[in-house]
Design an enzyme around this catalytic site. Structure first.
Site, PDB file in Angstrom:
ATOM      1  N   HIS A  58       7.643  21.834 -23.521  1.00 33.66           N
ATOM      2  CA  HIS A  58       6.437  22.016 -22.706  1.00 33.66           C
ATOM      3  C   HIS A  58       6.189  20.820 -21.785  1.00 33.66           C
ATOM      4  O   HIS A  58       5.178  20.107 -21.949  1.00 33.66           O
ATOM      5  CB  HIS A  58       5.233  22.239 -23.618  1.00 33.66           C
ATOM      6  CG  HIS A  58       5.364  23.418 -24.527  1.00 33.66           C
ATOM      7  ND1 HIS A  58       6.186  23.404 -25.643  1.00 33.66           N
ATOM      8  CD2 HIS A  58       4.793  24.650 -24.490  1.00 33.66           C
ATOM      9  CE1 HIS A  58       6.104  24.587 -26.250  1.00 33.66           C
ATOM     10  NE2 HIS A  58       5.275  25.350 -25.586  1.00 33.66           N
ATOM     11  N   HIS A  98       2.187  20.910 -28.814  1.00 35.23           N
ATOM     12  CA  HIS A  98       3.296  21.337 -27.938  1.00 35.23           C
ATOM     13  C   HIS A  98       3.589  20.284 -26.872  1.00 35.23           C
ATOM     14  O   HIS A  98       4.655  20.295 -26.276  1.00 35.23           O
ATOM     15  CB  HIS A  98       2.984  22.691 -27.301  1.00 35.23           C
ATOM     16  CG  HIS A  98       1.689  22.730 -26.557  1.00 35.23           C
ATOM     17  ND1 HIS A  98       0.467  22.787 -27.207  1.00 35.23           N
ATOM     18  CD2 HIS A  98       1.396  22.716 -25.237  1.00 35.23           C
ATOM     19  CE1 HIS A  98      -0.498  22.824 -26.302  1.00 35.23           C
ATOM     20  NE2 HIS A  98       0.038  22.774 -25.107  1.00 35.23           N
ATOM     21  N   GLU A 404     -14.831  26.361 -43.908  1.00 38.99           N
ATOM     22  CA  GLU A 404     -13.661  26.097 -44.751  1.00 38.99           C
ATOM     23  C   GLU A 404     -12.475  25.555 -43.965  1.00 38.99           C
ATOM     24  O   GLU A 404     -11.687  24.765 -44.478  1.00 38.99           O
ATOM     25  CB  GLU A 404     -13.261  27.374 -45.498  1.00 38.99           C
ATOM     26  CG  GLU A 404     -14.316  27.898 -46.488  1.00 38.99           C
ATOM     27  CD  GLU A 404     -15.465  28.643 -45.833  1.00 38.99           C
ATOM     28  OE1 GLU A 404     -15.391  28.949 -44.614  1.00 38.99           O
ATOM     29  OE2 GLU A 404     -16.463  28.932 -46.536  1.00 38.99           O
TER      30      GLU A 404
END
Lengths: 655, 655
Positions: A58, A98, A404
């Site tokens: 990338h 990335h 969570e």
């Protein structure tokens, strides 16, 4: 513990900024700016070449971030690159994983990665993976599933506060990933705990993988959100070194609030063919384009290219390495290689105890054995009994509220800074954070997870609250171990094993209802073990249960005894790893007939684990498990409905 | 399709409000207010009695919401309670599912639930479960795992916009659950799509299960966040009927923005012993306290108690039921009981095709077969190839950006309003939304999920991007089916089966790399089927693969043939349900020796599924699967490293 940094070139450079802050003139600032631009230029070249050689990656996501990353490492941060273990080092987390080339490129500038290594990017034998993992020793945490870096940073910043250390944690995000809710869970908690040692940077390059990001280049929209969540925010031109340096200084000055730097950038900055264009995400440039791009960079950054960085570095005196503030020795730090031991518990055989409550008591004792042990709660501490730990060690208990995902990734950050987090919520709600648990496993971060309210046996609250897939989702993690204790003694002993398991995720499943103590307090348990509770010379079958169903198996045993039918009974408290040898030995003596019984869906649970462990034998294995969507009702009614109670076992044995 | 509502008492009542809006005097408004207070009073009594009789439940969470729920159903909403299927009905989603008594109580006031039924709350034979499920026909979606209701509402509101219907969707949340990131994913998307037909209500009762909520009663903090996310917000006293009515009217007037009503309430309102106190969450009141509470309610709401609601209802004329706006017949609605058929695809045997791309083409054809088929994307449409569908049907394609949790729950809302959502992202990223998928299964909502980039065979991007647990987490859902096609033809045919599977979640796993077409275009496939591709009279083993590993199995077959070793090869395209009969028949002919091979972790995958399906046989089963944390590298290198390539299969066969 702390090594003193050796004198070497990279060292001059990275801390120069800190010195400059206190005494910079226009002349020195201009040189510093050129120096940083030179670094960013070099990093752009490295990123382009590495991805071109790899044929994938990338580059455009790295190019947009080159300037902010160069300034962060060479001006904003205070750390010793030769000693990543220095606990006073500032930390940098690349949430937009990335863009890994830019991370490796900056470590190349720091002299940690060689030119040659850089060329191994994305190759099988290289530690420089497509998305950062801990195989590269300077990676703080594996990233690549977006939206997790900020939570990891929150954990590190919280750890610094707990330990009285003054290092800062920097997290680089992409604008695309800020639509992930986990980012806002982290933002909320960071502001709640006043983490002014946390600096977020959002590389707002406007373009996602396949379309424009939700706010494009309207950075005000980003700013409003961060403000509303209690953060200080500053918008900068992400390619203007002066603005970036100013923002990084502000970020070290702000108090009581975390701060975010919103950098307006151009995706592919430096590669005209791709700049600000869709269609170049995750695409390496081809050889034929490289010359034009490199030529363009040379002219665009001409002044910086000609700047003599080495000479500049030589001119500057060696600063002191990062040190912990005077007299801030923490009560909460312990040695990391200690083995954690516990006393035997004080239960009586036959006494009825909730294993979830036994967990709370065991965790409290663990707390007295190691200062590193902490507890994270998702606002259910009175159900999981983590509140027992909180009462004794309030300063090692972290309330993460109903979020969570952040709780789990925050645990990774805390663990990476030396804590031993025990994270508990309802078993069902770990499914909410499964991607975070999965990535914790990729980070080989030994989180201790404890899920309560497992199975249909919780009763009236109904299916939304029943953990019926937790064994499956915890088993399918590399290097994970999965425990399912049936009484208070085994809960206590297994928790100690979890405290000492450092190779990956450990998970314990606890039961809502009280179950009788079946083990003596000095009974021993092991990772990958099981207990043969009943066995005779003429068993017609071997019943394998765990947790609540083990007690059903024992009831069935008694009933069958009354009819002169003998069966073996095994407590499979360690679901993973599994004791295949004992299962096979006992199963063979029981005529190769095995019946598994579990309060979990059939798929991925105890029955399939046993079936797979014995798939080389000629045993006949029957699995009793929950196979349909449950409902509200009394625990006994539901276990009968599911066909996992004593009556169902007796019936199956007789067949 | 639309039935005309019959005349009955409840009907008078609920729509009175809509009439009142246009012509109310102080006199009528005061009577209406008393009427609503009477309803809230009755609902408080019902909630207290139901939980007291059940001996469990969350009365205090119901009491705080009684006034806003009464006003929403009897003043704000426009719907026909006798005909929940009326597509023009307004919709109400109880995101704070634990407050279920208040939902059942309002339906009792509407004459849908009898006094007697109300007393069955939380009992095994009752449809009135602890948290709402679809077993109660008026539940819009199962809730109980917090933070999902708003996403479901976003799906319903978006569906109304797509279909040109003018119904409104109301979502009641608790303040505690607003720390869940999924709420902010939903808030972002709702504002982005200008869903001014969506009304959120937050019951800010200040107290969570075990501690105070993160903002307590500082409602301004809530307001700032909703504003920053692009919502209109209004703060009201949640126990002042005039303020609530005013806010509900405002909510119907606002344009281009969704609106949130932030209701400052008192947890346990009406039960002095519990009012605004911690320690009463999820606790039913005991018989001995009930009399005091009921007496207190009688005096606190004296005027309302004495008000004659029946007489009031009689005085008012019958209004018209909700109708669809003139000439707004939607292009996007089709019949819901159609069977969806497809043409055979046009592939050539041997041609190399990416199954993920075959998915895109198949989805596009499905789009031409039913107007109800829509596509949801998590900003990876050019990787999953959902973009092929988007190009042809842009108005049936919904960009959900990088927010998988909202995408999945939004799919539930769309599905409940008649759409057939196909939701695709990377296989690994469905783990981000596993709790949402789990709850979709509790709602028996037939979502179609397609995960690309499965396994180590994706190569250089590394472990964070590899779906290696998706089979496990999708198999352990009640009534789910799981497909793993190996070529374009089977992808095409299996997608048609998914389009027609309405009993639960269907999941398809696709492969990143191109694989050769092995089936003729007219080949047929079925749910729970498999294909025996190779078989002879003297097979020494049966190799079971799927997807990318099936092609490795076929390569191994060729190599072994060269050495005069015969093996059977099975394409297990349907991982769940599994064709145990064929596996057993073919396995028996192959000497009972089975080798499974999969690009997935060992636990919960193909190998364990086969081991469990054959655990009653004496077969010797060996499982080749990924057992360690992978890394970046070339696909072939990684499959060799994992021991799941042709060479590994050949080696295993020879052993």
């Amino acid at each position: 513990m702390e090594k003193v940094a050796h004198s070497f070139r990279a060292w001059y450079i990275i801390t120069i900024g800190n010195r400059m802050k206190f005494s910079h003139t226009r002349w020195t600032m201009n040189k510093l700016k050129l120096f940083l631009e030179k670094k960013a230029y070099n990093m752009r070249i490295s990123s382009l070449v590495a991805t071109n050689l790899a044929g994938s990656g990338h580059p455009t996501s790295a190019l947009s971030a080159a300037d902010v990353v160069a300034a962060t490492f060479f001006y904003g941060m205070k750390y010793d690159p030769r000693n990543p273990d220095n606990p006073n080092n500032d930390r940098f987390i690349l949430s937009k994983g990335h863009a890994s080339p830019i991370l490796y490129a900056v470590y190349k500038e720091l002299g940690i990665i060689s030119d040659e290594q850089m060329r191994t990017y994305r190759k099988f034998d290289s530690v420089l993976e497509g998305h950062p993992t801990l195989r590269f020793s300077h990676t703080e945490a594996a990233t690549g599933s977006l939206g997790m870096g900020l939570s990891i940073g929150v954990g590190m910043a919280k750890s610094a506060k707990m330990d009285g250390r003054d290092f800062h944690t920097y997290v680089l995000m992409g604008d695309g990933e800020t639509t992930e809710g986990s980012i806002w869970e982290a933002a909320e908690i960071a502001a709640h705990y006043k983490l002014d040692n946390l600096v977020a940077i959002v590389d707002c390059n406007r373009l996602g993988q396949s379309t424009e990001t939700i706010h494009g280049h309207h950075l005000k929209r980003h700013e409003e959100k961060w403000h509303a969540f209690g953060w200080k925010a500053i918008i900068v031109d992400g390619h203007d070194m002066n603005q970036i340096m100013h923002a990084l200084e502000k970020a070290r000055e702000v108090e009581h609030h975390p701060m975010v730097i919103l950098a307006k950038t151009i995706k592919g900055k430096g590669a005209p063919v791709a700049e600000d264009h869709l269609g170049f995400h995750g695409k390496a440039f081809k050889a034929e384009d490289m010359n034009d791009i490199l030529k363009h960079l040379e002219t665009e950054y001409e002044e910086a290219v000609e700047f003599d960085a080495q000479a500049y570095a030589k001119e500057n005196p060696l600063p002191s390495p990062p040190v912990r503030p005077e007299g801030s020795e923490s009560e909460l730090e312990g040695s990391s290689d200690e083995e954690i031991l516990m006393h035997d518990p004080g239960y009586e055989v036959g006494e009825k105890v909730k294993t979830r409550e036994a967990y709370g008591h065991a965790l409290k004792e663990l707390g007295s054995r190691s200062k590193r042990i902490i507890s994270l709660d998702g606002e259910v501490k009175n159900s999981t009994f983590a509140e027992i730990f909180e009462k004794k060690y309030p300063d090692r208990f972290i309330q993460c509220f109903i979020a969570e995902q952040n709780m789990v990734s925050m645990g990774v950050g805390l663990q990476r800074r030396g804590k031993l987090p025990f994270i508990s919520t309802f078993a069902a709600f770990f499914s909410r954070a499964h991607d975070q648990v999965r990535m914790a496993a990729v980070s080989t971060s030994p989180l201790r997870l404890v899920g309560s309210h497992a199975g249909v046996s919780i009763g009236e609250d109904g299916p939304s609250q029943m953990g019926l897939e937790d064994l499956a989702i915890m088993r399918c993690l590399p290097q994970s171990i999965v425990f399912y204790p049936s009484d208070g003694v085994s809960t206590h002993k297994l928790l100690q094993l979890m405290a000492n398991y450092n190779r990956g995720i450990s998970y314990m499943r606890t039961t809502r209802m009280a179950t009788p103590i079946i083990y003596e307090n000095n009974e021993t348990f092991e990772v990958g073990g099981c207990k043969v509770l009943k066995q005779s010379e003429n068993d017609v079958a071997c019943i394998v249960g765990a947790g609540v169903t083990l007690h059903e198996a024992l009831k069935a045993y008694e009933q069958l005894q009354g009819e002169n039918i003998n069966v073996a009974v095994i407590d499979l408290y360690s679901i993973k790893p599994i004791d295949a040898a004992t299962l096979e030995a006992v199963g063979k003596k029981a005529g190769g007939r095995i019946i598994t019984v579990e309060d979990h869906y059939l798929q991925g649970g105890l029955g399939e684990a046993v079936s797979a462990a014995l798939n080389h034998t000629d045993f006949k294995i029957s699995c009793l498990a929950v196979t349909e969507l449950p409902r509200s009702g009394k625990p006994a009614e539901l276990m009968a409905w599911a066909g996992i109670d004593a009556a169902a076992i007796v019936k199956k044995v007789k067949k």
